[in-house]
Design an enzyme around this catalytic site. Structure first.
Site, short mmCIF file in Angstrom:
data_model
loop_
_atom_site.label_atom_id
_atom_site.label_comp_id
_atom_site.label_asym_id
_atom_site.label_seq_id
_atom_site.Cartn_x
_atom_site.Cartn_y
_atom_site.Cartn_z
N GLY A 57 0.84 -1.19 0.00
CA GLY A 57 0.00 0.00 0.00
C GLY A 57 0.88 1.24 0.00
N TYR B 227 -3.66 10.04 -3.18
CA TYR B 227 -2.50 9.90 -2.29
C TYR B 227 -1.41 10.94 -2.64
CZ TYR B 227 -4.44 5.24 -1.21
OH TYR B 227 -5.25 4.18 -0.85
N GLY C 158 -4.14 -4.01 10.85
CA GLY C 158 -4.61 -2.87 11.62
C GLY C 158 -4.21 -1.60 10.89
#
Length: 326
Positions: free
Chosen positions: A24, A58, A223
């Site tokens: 990512g 982004y 997470g």
């Protein structure tokens, strides 16, 4: 499923393939130094990553693209070895804006095509250059959402050769059904990128997607940051979970590696985000061990059915996806 560091792709319903582990590249442009994504993606390619998850929103696609191009130029990889996923942001959902948005991504990357292009959210915002449009009272300005019309424009981009595969993100079952039932559907969504980890295992949506031959791509698979502006802090830190830690000890692995292995072993693609060279390397070391059926079950039982990423600031949007059970 025989997974190795060199070979861990799974088929998509359109005949293309997607690596089960990707990097990512989300970054807050206000707090991320210039050049960070460039160096991290180059490092990740050297480690073995071939799948990169990015987005126009982004603000670093130019760096990701440069890293990919430099690694192609030095002979480390060929373009066809790389799998890049770009995203259609919510201010570009009107059909006439879809192709220009994709072309902005291609221009930033300096690539001829992306491997996967996905609708980032089922919620449209007021079109324009402001990615997070608000009125004078600070309230977000929404736009009427016609997901079928947006999808037709996505299909035209695939037909034009600008993208190999089409998918969605954060879609619930009802929203997926809307696309599948669209008259004259040409290209089915091949993937749905959703939050997925041991505390939020998504059993019902996962089962539905399997029935529809949709590959699930799990974001926040270990997470996420504890940023109170968009993260649910009621959810305890995943990586401190005793079950994950104890299984990790058995294999000399970390709780993060166990959480990633759990998802890839059930066919869920994972895209952990990291800009730390050590963690990028660490997250890739999940192909030299496998979890037993019993361990998989014990991790499944950790499901708390709570999201880290609730996007509550948009909960009043008519297409907010998380009001539905799945």
């Amino acid at each position: 499923m025989d997974l190795t560091a060199d070979s861990h792709t799974v088929p998509l319903s359109d005949g293309n393939r997607i690596p089960l582990l990707g990097l990512g590249t989300y970054a807050d442009p206000r707090s991320t130094a210039k050049g960070t994504a460039l160096e991290c993606v180059k490092n990740a390619i050297d480690v073995g990553y071939r799948h990169f998850d990015g987005a126009l929103v982004y603000f670093n696609e130019h760096e990701v693209g440069q890293a990919i191009r430099e690694k192609i130029a030095d002979g480390t990889v060929k373009r066809e070895d790389i799998f890049y996923c770009g995203k259609l942001w919510s201010t570009f959902q009107p059909p006439e804006m879809v192709r220009p948005a994709l072309e902005s991504t291609l221009k930033a990357l300096k690539l001829d095509y992306v491997d996967l292009y996905i609708v980032e959210l089922p919620m449209a915002f007021k079109p324009g250059n402001d990615f997070y449009p608000r009125d004078e009272n600070g309230k977000y300005i929404y736009h009427h959402t016609d997901l079928c019309a947006t999808w037709e424009a996505m299909e035209a981009c695939k037909d034009a050769g600008l993208v190999k595969s089409l998918g969605v993100s954060n879609f619930n079952r009802r929203q997926l059904e809307l696309l599948f039932n669209k008259p004259g559907l040409k290209h089915k969504p091949v993937s749905n990128q959703i939050e997925c980890h041991p505390y939020f295992t998504q059993p019902k949506l996962l089962e539905y997607c399997r029935q529809k031959d949709i590959v699930v791509v799990g974001y926040s698979p270990i997470g996420t940051s504890r940023d109170p502006s968009w993260v649910n802090l009621k959810c305890p830190p995943l990586l401190e979970d005793e079950v994950l830690v104890s299984i990790g000890k058995k294999y000399s692995k970390s709780s993060a590696q166990v959480a990633l292995r759990f998802n890839v072993q059930r066919g869920v693609v994972v895209i952990p985000k990291s800009f730390s060279p050590q963690r990028i390397h660490h997250n890739y070391q999940i192909f030299d061990f496998s979890l037993t059926e019993e361990e998989m079950k014990s991790i499944e039982m950790l499901n708390k059915n709570i999201r880290f990423v609730q996007l509550l600031m948009w909960a009043d949007h008519p297409e907010y996806p998380f009001h539905d059970e799945y």
